[in-house]
Motif scaffolding. Structure first.
Motif, PDB file in Angstrom:
ATOM      1  N   ASP A   1       0.810  -1.225   0.011  1.00  0.00           N
ATOM      2  CA  ASP A   1       0.186  -0.005  -0.233  1.00  0.00           C
ATOM      3  C   ASP A   1       0.867   1.264  -0.217  1.00  0.00           C
ATOM      4  OD1 ASP A   1      -2.535  -1.236   0.082  1.00  0.00           O
ATOM      5  OD2 ASP A   1      -2.890  -1.361   2.160  1.00  0.00           O
ATOM      6  N   ASN A   2       2.168   0.991   0.403  1.00  0.00           N
ATOM      7  CA  ASN A   2       3.120   2.198   0.279  1.00  0.00           C
ATOM      8  C   ASN A   2       3.487   2.941  -1.087  1.00  0.00           C
ATOM      9  OD1 ASN A   2       2.947   2.230   3.346  1.00  0.00           O
ATOM     10  ND2 ASN A   2       4.102   0.265   3.267  1.00  0.00           N
ATOM     11  N   TYR A   3       2.718   3.148  -1.789  1.00  0.00           N
ATOM     12  CA  TYR A   3       3.246   3.683  -3.175  1.00  0.00           C
ATOM     13  C   TYR A   3       2.587   4.934  -3.152  1.00  0.00           C
ATOM     14  CZ  TYR A   3       5.528  -0.582  -4.598  1.00  0.00           C
ATOM     15  OH  TYR A   3       6.345  -1.538  -4.664  1.00  0.00           O
ATOM     16  N   SER A   4       3.130   5.973  -3.844  1.00  0.00           N
ATOM     17  CA  SER A   4       2.782   7.518  -3.971  1.00  0.00           C
ATOM     18  C   SER A   4       2.665   7.410  -5.559  1.00  0.00           C
ATOM     19  CB  SER A   4       3.449   8.471  -3.378  1.00  0.00           C
ATOM     20  OG  SER A   4       4.837   8.657  -3.841  1.00  0.00           O
ATOM     21  N   THR A   5       1.871   8.411  -6.053  1.00  0.00           N
ATOM     22  CA  THR A   5       1.713   8.563  -7.595  1.00  0.00           C
ATOM     23  C   THR A   5       2.682   9.611  -7.883  1.00  0.00           C
ATOM     24  OG1 THR A   5      -0.342   8.084  -7.489  1.00  0.00           O
ATOM     25  CG2 THR A   5       0.207   9.066  -9.430  1.00  0.00           C
ATOM     26  N   ASP A   6       3.560   9.219  -8.811  1.00  0.00           N
ATOM     27  CA  ASP A   6       4.462  10.206  -9.389  1.00  0.00           C
ATOM     28  C   ASP A   6       3.667  11.399  -9.976  1.00  0.00           C
ATOM     29  OD1 ASP A   6       6.454   8.696  -8.045  1.00  0.00           O
ATOM     30  OD2 ASP A   6       6.947   7.786 -10.322  1.00  0.00           O
ATOM     31  N   LYS A   7       4.529  12.617 -10.303  1.00  0.00           N
ATOM     32  CA  LYS A   7       3.661  13.748 -10.541  1.00  0.00           C
ATOM     33  C   LYS A   7       3.023  13.534 -12.102  1.00  0.00           C
ATOM     34  CE  LYS A   7       4.608  18.782 -11.479  1.00  0.00           C
ATOM     35  NZ  LYS A   7       5.445  19.772 -11.512  1.00  0.00           N
ATOM     36  N   ASN A   8       3.538  12.855 -12.889  1.00  0.00           N
ATOM     37  CA  ASN A   8       3.059  12.452 -14.301  1.00  0.00           C
ATOM     38  C   ASN A   8       1.616  11.965 -14.272  1.00  0.00           C
ATOM     39  OD1 ASN A   8       4.997  14.039 -15.775  1.00  0.00           O
ATOM     40  ND2 ASN A   8       6.176  12.137 -16.032  1.00  0.00           N
ATOM     41  N   GLY A   9       1.652  11.284 -13.131  1.00  0.00           N
ATOM     42  CA  GLY A   9       0.373  10.463 -12.872  1.00  0.00           C
ATOM     43  C   GLY A   9      -0.886  11.288 -12.827  1.00  0.00           C
TER      44      GLY A   9
ATOM     45  N   TYR B   1      -1.637  10.408   2.691  1.00  0.00           N
ATOM     46  CA  TYR B   1      -0.381  11.124   2.868  1.00  0.00           C
ATOM     47  C   TYR B   1       0.748  10.432   2.192  1.00  0.00           C
ATOM     48  CZ  TYR B   1       2.733  14.607   4.481  1.00  0.00           C
ATOM     49  OH  TYR B   1       3.584  15.595   4.855  1.00  0.00           O
ATOM     50  N   CYS B   2       1.224   9.162   2.287  1.00  0.00           N
ATOM     51  CA  CYS B   2       1.982   8.524   2.052  1.00  0.00           C
ATOM     52  C   CYS B   2       3.554   9.487   2.182  1.00  0.00           C
ATOM     53  CB  CYS B   2       2.099   8.156   0.658  1.00  0.00           C
ATOM     54  SG  CYS B   2       3.239   6.775   0.329  1.00  0.00           S
ATOM     55  N   ASP B   3       3.935   9.967   1.210  1.00  0.00           N
ATOM     56  CA  ASP B   3       5.198  10.656   1.141  1.00  0.00           C
ATOM     57  C   ASP B   3       5.070  12.292   1.317  1.00  0.00           C
ATOM     58  OD1 ASP B   3       4.861  11.422  -1.356  1.00  0.00           O
ATOM     59  OD2 ASP B   3       6.542  10.348  -2.153  1.00  0.00           O
ATOM     60  N   GLY B   4       3.798  12.608   1.207  1.00  0.00           N
ATOM     61  CA  GLY B   4       3.336  14.000   1.285  1.00  0.00           C
ATOM     62  C   GLY B   4       3.734  14.841  -0.021  1.00  0.00           C
ATOM     63  N   LYS B   5       4.229  14.181  -1.299  1.00  0.00           N
ATOM     64  CA  LYS B   5       4.484  15.080  -2.349  1.00  0.00           C
ATOM     65  C   LYS B   5       3.294  15.316  -3.189  1.00  0.00           C
ATOM     66  CE  LYS B   5       9.204  13.224  -2.701  1.00  0.00           C
ATOM     67  NZ  LYS B   5      10.042  12.421  -3.511  1.00  0.00           N
ATOM     68  N   GLN B   6       2.133  14.924  -2.969  1.00  0.00           N
ATOM     69  CA  GLN B   6       1.104  15.083  -3.709  1.00  0.00           C
ATOM     70  C   GLN B   6       0.769  16.716  -3.504  1.00  0.00           C
ATOM     71  OE1 GLN B   6      -1.970  12.380  -3.532  1.00  0.00           O
ATOM     72  NE2 GLN B   6      -3.472  13.622  -4.708  1.00  0.00           N
TER      73      GLN B   6
ATOM     74  N   TYR C   1       2.936  18.809  -5.873  1.00  0.00           N
ATOM     75  CA  TYR C   1       2.540  18.364  -7.211  1.00  0.00           C
ATOM     76  C   TYR C   1       1.035  19.193  -7.689  1.00  0.00           C
ATOM     77  CZ  TYR C   1       5.340  14.331  -6.971  1.00  0.00           C
ATOM     78  OH  TYR C   1       6.440  13.428  -6.607  1.00  0.00           O
ATOM     79  N   PHE C   2       0.210  19.068  -6.665  1.00  0.00           N
ATOM     80  CA  PHE C   2      -1.011  19.825  -7.109  1.00  0.00           C
ATOM     81  C   PHE C   2      -0.744  21.343  -6.789  1.00  0.00           C
ATOM     82  CE2 PHE C   2      -2.789  15.771  -7.204  1.00  0.00           C
ATOM     83  CZ  PHE C   2      -3.909  15.934  -7.923  1.00  0.00           C
ATOM     84  N   GLU C   3      -0.319  21.935  -6.067  1.00  0.00           N
ATOM     85  CA  GLU C   3       0.173  23.244  -5.837  1.00  0.00           C
ATOM     86  C   GLU C   3       0.882  23.900  -6.909  1.00  0.00           C
ATOM     87  OE1 GLU C   3       1.884  23.685  -2.069  1.00  0.00           O
ATOM     88  OE2 GLU C   3       0.055  23.902  -1.061  1.00  0.00           O
ATOM     89  N   GLU C   4       1.843  23.050  -7.603  1.00  0.00           N
ATOM     90  CA  GLU C   4       2.516  23.319  -8.713  1.00  0.00           C
ATOM     91  C   GLU C   4       1.586  23.493 -10.078  1.00  0.00           C
ATOM     92  OE1 GLU C   4       6.942  21.562  -7.598  1.00  0.00           O
ATOM     93  OE2 GLU C   4       5.858  20.585  -9.084  1.00  0.00           O
ATOM     94  N   MET C   5       0.723  22.555 -10.085  1.00  0.00           N
ATOM     95  CA  MET C   5      -0.269  22.778 -11.242  1.00  0.00           C
ATOM     96  C   MET C   5      -1.557  23.706 -10.795  1.00  0.00           C
ATOM     97  SD  MET C   5      -0.755  18.629 -12.150  1.00  0.00           S
ATOM     98  CE  MET C   5      -1.345  18.086 -10.449  1.00  0.00           C
ATOM     99  N   GLY C   6      -1.386  24.412  -9.931  1.00  0.00           N
ATOM    100  CA  GLY C   6      -2.276  25.591  -9.505  1.00  0.00           C
ATOM    101  C   GLY C   6      -3.441  25.321  -8.678  1.00  0.00           C
ATOM    102  N   PHE C   7      -3.501  24.096  -7.823  1.00  0.00           N
ATOM    103  CA  PHE C   7      -4.593  23.725  -7.358  1.00  0.00           C
ATOM    104  C   PHE C   7      -4.499  24.218  -5.986  1.00  0.00           C
ATOM    105  CE2 PHE C   7      -4.597  20.776 -10.907  1.00  0.00           C
ATOM    106  CZ  PHE C   7      -6.213  21.069 -11.529  1.00  0.00           C
ATOM    107  N   ASP C   8      -5.738  24.230  -5.065  1.00  0.00           N
ATOM    108  CA  ASP C   8      -5.838  24.447  -3.469  1.00  0.00           C
ATOM    109  C   ASP C   8      -5.980  23.145  -2.974  1.00  0.00           C
ATOM    110  OD1 ASP C   8      -6.153  25.523  -1.328  1.00  0.00           O
ATOM    111  OD2 ASP C   8      -8.117  26.255  -1.450  1.00  0.00           O
ATOM    112  N   ILE C   9      -5.129  22.761  -2.291  1.00  0.00           N
ATOM    113  CA  ILE C   9      -5.426  21.331  -1.757  1.00  0.00           C
ATOM    114  C   ILE C   9      -4.991  21.199  -0.304  1.00  0.00           C
ATOM    115  CG2 ILE C   9      -2.783  20.802  -2.155  1.00  0.00           C
ATOM    116  CD1 ILE C   9      -3.533  17.976  -3.023  1.00  0.00           C
ATOM    117  N   ILE C  10      -5.625  20.118   0.461  1.00  0.00           N
ATOM    118  CA  ILE C  10      -5.568  19.722   1.754  1.00  0.00           C
ATOM    119  C   ILE C  10      -4.845  18.329   1.842  1.00  0.00           C
ATOM    120  CG2 ILE C  10      -6.474  19.151   3.904  1.00  0.00           C
ATOM    121  CD1 ILE C  10      -8.890  20.989   3.181  1.00  0.00           C
ATOM    122  N   HIS C  11      -3.688  18.241   2.207  1.00  0.00           N
ATOM    123  CA  HIS C  11      -2.935  16.990   2.078  1.00  0.00           C
ATOM    124  C   HIS C  11      -2.102  16.935   3.590  1.00  0.00           C
ATOM    125  CE1 HIS C  11      -1.247  13.565   0.323  1.00  0.00           C
ATOM    126  NE2 HIS C  11      -0.263  13.968   0.207  1.00  0.00           N
TER     127      HIS C  11
END
Length: 169
Positions: free
Chosen positions: A19-27, A46-51, A54-64
């Motif tokens: 279960d411990n897989y995070s989605t890379d940015k391209n995903g 949460y996993c590694d917290g990088k999501q 990624y989402f902020e770099e794409m311009g989204f408002d995110i709670i993570h």
């Protein structure tokens, strides 16, 4: 080392290592155009917290945040977008149905064939099928760019996409 172990527990992924897989940015980039820009996203796994990055770099408002999905739900969000721990998919989907908010989840192909999934979401389900499989990174294993041997799709609930089945390159 303690910090990694702490995250491992708080993300409740200590039950099953797979279960411990995070989605890379391209995903996430490949579905960017299907995500409304004016919606606040909650990414509960949460996993590694990088999501969040990624989402902020794409311009989204995110709670993570590193909080347990089954114990915590933020008050102010519009849509859920994430890659959940697959071993807990049924429990996660049951909570999502109770929340009744729009979502996009990455999940393995066979989830669509599971009767419990069909019963929960048959009326408002749409699926995005990527031609190229997203890659994932394990939380503690240094191996990068893992692609599972089975396909994954983006399962969308109440997203009002232009079609119910969308194939993307």
């Amino acid at each position: 080392m303690f910090f990694i172990f702490y995250k491992y527990i708080m993300s409740f992924t200590n039950d099953k290592d797979s279960d411990n897989y995070s989605t890379d940015k391209n995903g996430w980039l490949i579905i960017k155009d299907f995500i409304p820009k004016d919606k606040k996203i909650w990414a509960p796994f949460y996993c590694d917290g990088k999501q969040k990055i990624y989402f902020e770099e794409m311009g989204f408002d995110i709670i993570h945040e590193d909080k347990d999905f089954f114990e915590y739900t933020p008050e102010d969000y519009d849509i859920i977008i994430d890659n959940p721990p697959f071993s807990k998919m049924k429990l996660i989907c049951e909570k999502l149905k109770k929340l009744d908010k729009p979502f996009i989840l990455i999940a393995f192909s066979k989830v669509l064939l599971m009767k419990w999934f069909q019963r929960l979401f048959r009326d408002n389900l749409q699926v995005i099928v990527p031609f190229k499989r997203p890659t994932f990174t394990h939380l503690v294993n240094p191996k990068k760019g893992y692609t599972p041997p089975y396909g994954v799709q983006y399962y969308c609930y109440k997203m009002n996409l232009p079609k119910d089945l969308i194939f993307i390159d």
